[in-house]
Scaffold this active site. Sequence first.
Site, short mmCIF file in Angstrom:
data_model
loop_
_atom_site.label_atom_id
_atom_site.label_comp_id
_atom_site.label_asym_id
_atom_site.label_seq_id
_atom_site.Cartn_x
_atom_site.Cartn_y
_atom_site.Cartn_z
CG HIS A 89 49.06 -3.13 52.60
ND1 HIS A 89 48.69 -1.96 52.00
CD2 HIS A 89 50.27 -3.44 52.07
CE1 HIS A 89 49.62 -1.57 51.14
NE2 HIS A 89 50.58 -2.46 51.17
CG HIS A 138 51.16 -2.95 44.24
ND1 HIS A 138 50.98 -2.01 43.26
CD2 HIS A 138 51.41 -2.27 45.37
CE1 HIS A 138 51.12 -0.81 43.79
NE2 HIS A 138 51.37 -0.92 45.06
CE LYS A 167 44.70 4.49 56.24
NZ LYS A 167 45.07 3.84 55.01
#
Lengths: 246, 476, 157
Positions: free
Chosen positions: B230, B399, B475
């Site tokens: 992402h 989303h 992340k």
Amino acid sequence: MFKRKLSALNYPQVDSLNTSDENEVKKVILWLEENKIKKYKPESRQNIRNINSSEWKKSYDKYKQDLACPIKSDVITDELDWFIKYALELEYNSKKATYEKHTVENLKSASTPNVIAANPLDHLDFGGKDFESGVKNLAQILKISPHPNPLITLKAISKVVCNRLSRNAIEKPNDFIIKGTPFPFEDANLGFDLGDVLLNRAAKILTLLYIQNLRDLQTKSNELIVAAQSITANPKTDTKLGKVGK
Amino acid sequence: MNVEGCFYVNATLEKLMLDELRNACRPGMVGGFLPGVKQIANVAALPGIVGRSVGLPDVHSGYGFAIGNMAAFDVNDPLSVVSPGGVGFDINCGVRLLRTNLWEKDVLPIKEQLAQSLFDHIPVGVGSKGIIPMNARDLEEALEMGMDWSLREGYIWAEDKEHCEEYGRMLNADPAKVSMRAKKRGLPQLGTLGAGNHYAEIQVVDEIYDKWAACKMGIEDKGQVCVMIHSGSRGFGHQVATDALVQMEKAMKRDNIETNDRQLACARIHSEEGQDYLKSMAAAANFAWVNRSSMTFLSRQAFAKQFHMAPDDLDMHVIYDVSHNIAKVEEHVVDGKPKTLLVHRKGSTRAFAPHHPLIPVDYQLTGQPVLIGGTMGTCSYVLTGTDQGMLETFGSTCHGAGRALSRAKSRRNLDYTEVLDKLDQMGISIRVASPKLVMEEAPESYKNVTDVVNTCHAAGISKKCIKLRPIAVIKG
Amino acid sequence: MEDILEEDLTLPPCKYEYLDHTADVQLHAWGDSLPEAFEQCGIAMYGYMTTLSTVEIKEVREIEATGHDLESLLYHFLDELLFLFSCEPFLICSKVVITEFITEGEDFRIKCKCYGEEFTLGKHPQGTEVKAITYSAMQIISEPEHNKFQVFVIIDI
């Protein structure tokens, strides 16, 4: 410049023609009218016969108008060219059959030697009963459902033979048999309804064939990209540029 | 208002939505953005809008447009507008899903090493720089070519392009319309994950709702391992959006465009500013695709090293790649007539129905795969597009989760060690560049992604196909 | 690049805080003058990116920002600081000093010296990435009579 065309029309004074002499040009035009174009009846041609008359220009303009001549030029030879072409066209149309014997295509076929085909298939009678039953038998052996038109059945047979029964395919069948998970065709959403079960079924089959076609195209595009990559690709990383991990 | 505004919710999400509204209407409240409900209404009043201004279930307030808002404008109406606020700052932020032929049992014994390997390969967090060598000329080419650049240079496979929205390249991109400043910001960041809610996750299939659609995506059974990325267009997209906003404020004055909210800066689609924005937005979209492609390359390397196998042999194919911050020209049926629309999707994912010509041939029968990224430690989903969605939302759906708590509130209410412990107990390995900020991204800070997805499924605007559960998170 | 003097190394006191906001963060900074409030706001932004105590002053860069009013001046000032961090020289600062602050006439203008060093992974803990400055709910309070100078800015992260 008018020689070839005029001699084709059998104009008698071709060799001595001087197109810069206006009187001679007038004579040619008159000859064309009297022998080829024949727009006016012989008795009404008097006015344009008087080449030297001061009234000639007027009669000539009338004549042009009657023939619907599109040329509006001060140079009389431009107009002459048009008259000659017009006459040629009339001549050609009146004897079309004779002239067409001499077209390039017809000349060629006449001069090519007649080759006798060595391929026995060329002698096959594709409409005959023998052919039809032969194709049918072959289809049965290969387990292909026959189409009413034996030529289409033959096409299907050829596809199976080329794809599955080639030497490579027999040696390594796994490379050639398309593997995939069957898709529940009956449940597939067609996206529209034709209001008839049979029509819907047919449309579904067409859709699936279309999708398969598209898949083949996409696979070929991918192969093309891969081929191009073998020339352009050179991926690299440089960990000195940035720090990763800890 | 020119058209209706509407939003999709279930009971839980409705409460969150109305709480946001109630909070914002408290006397003495000087807040940042207007509440989502008001923003949806303001968008419904923009010139040239057709259909409805739609709030998806994960909607929450954002700059100008709410995040989770879809709005479409008639391209042939000279008054219609394009708005950078309707795309979002992170242009072409999106999700990509890779499959593998590995199973959970293959991965569990070396989960930690694998997470570390991914972390070692993908640059993450604030101040990180890309490790794929690029100069200014490479960047220009990448902006113009999108994933075709990655293909040409050999970072990705031909099949990756096939399974990507727009085939990974917007053809109207024009790098000449992009400011030097954006290019300068973009160059060092290409091929980096970023921070905030961006992540790379190793996930396993937890549930399959639609066996046939899953099988078309190469997902055979529960326990199959996937990788989800992402990320977006990084500082580059932000600069493009910022530059456009400045231009559009001028254009609005010149063309007398009136909006209910100053943040809804926009320009007529056919004006110079509108066209320039669409061209530079397309360049930013290409940047994002190259960015995700570079990380695809790095993820494949990381897996290949751990398993001592080539990425091909691990079957690491891209299932799909979606954008959830973008504006695109599309053909839709409005009141029974075909129309050319400029569809803004901000925090909203395209979800085209089966047989749509713009979706890859492999998904013609199933509908477009829609990738819904969860939040750190929660599930993600794969949905498929439906005919009903085409009619109701111009083929758009949710989303992700959407924020529920503010960052500061998350920091106050949650302790980062607790968050990390909790993830550990759930069997999720985590590698994070700034562990002290991990609570900002904790699942508690977000709306429940399952609520969001179920609402879309129940409303029929997309259909549940696969549920994925994370086992390792990387992340910023 | 200029030399760094001893006095440049002293850090200013902390006059900023981070306020609550849904998706983003709101910076609140104050000071004894408007330039000081601006400076503090700049440091507040850098403070969100890393732990400022790890930043050594090794380098100084000068930036300039202009605007047509106070809000746009603050916006562009912060944007320049962000740009300094985002690409060459990748500077993270623990101190910013405004040397020129013109808020009259057509063009408002700021000149500012930024003290810090290149952001280095491993040395500087990674905080949150600031993606953009926004005008949303921006407030600038300048009340010299009450000696009250405050700014509020939402940054997009």
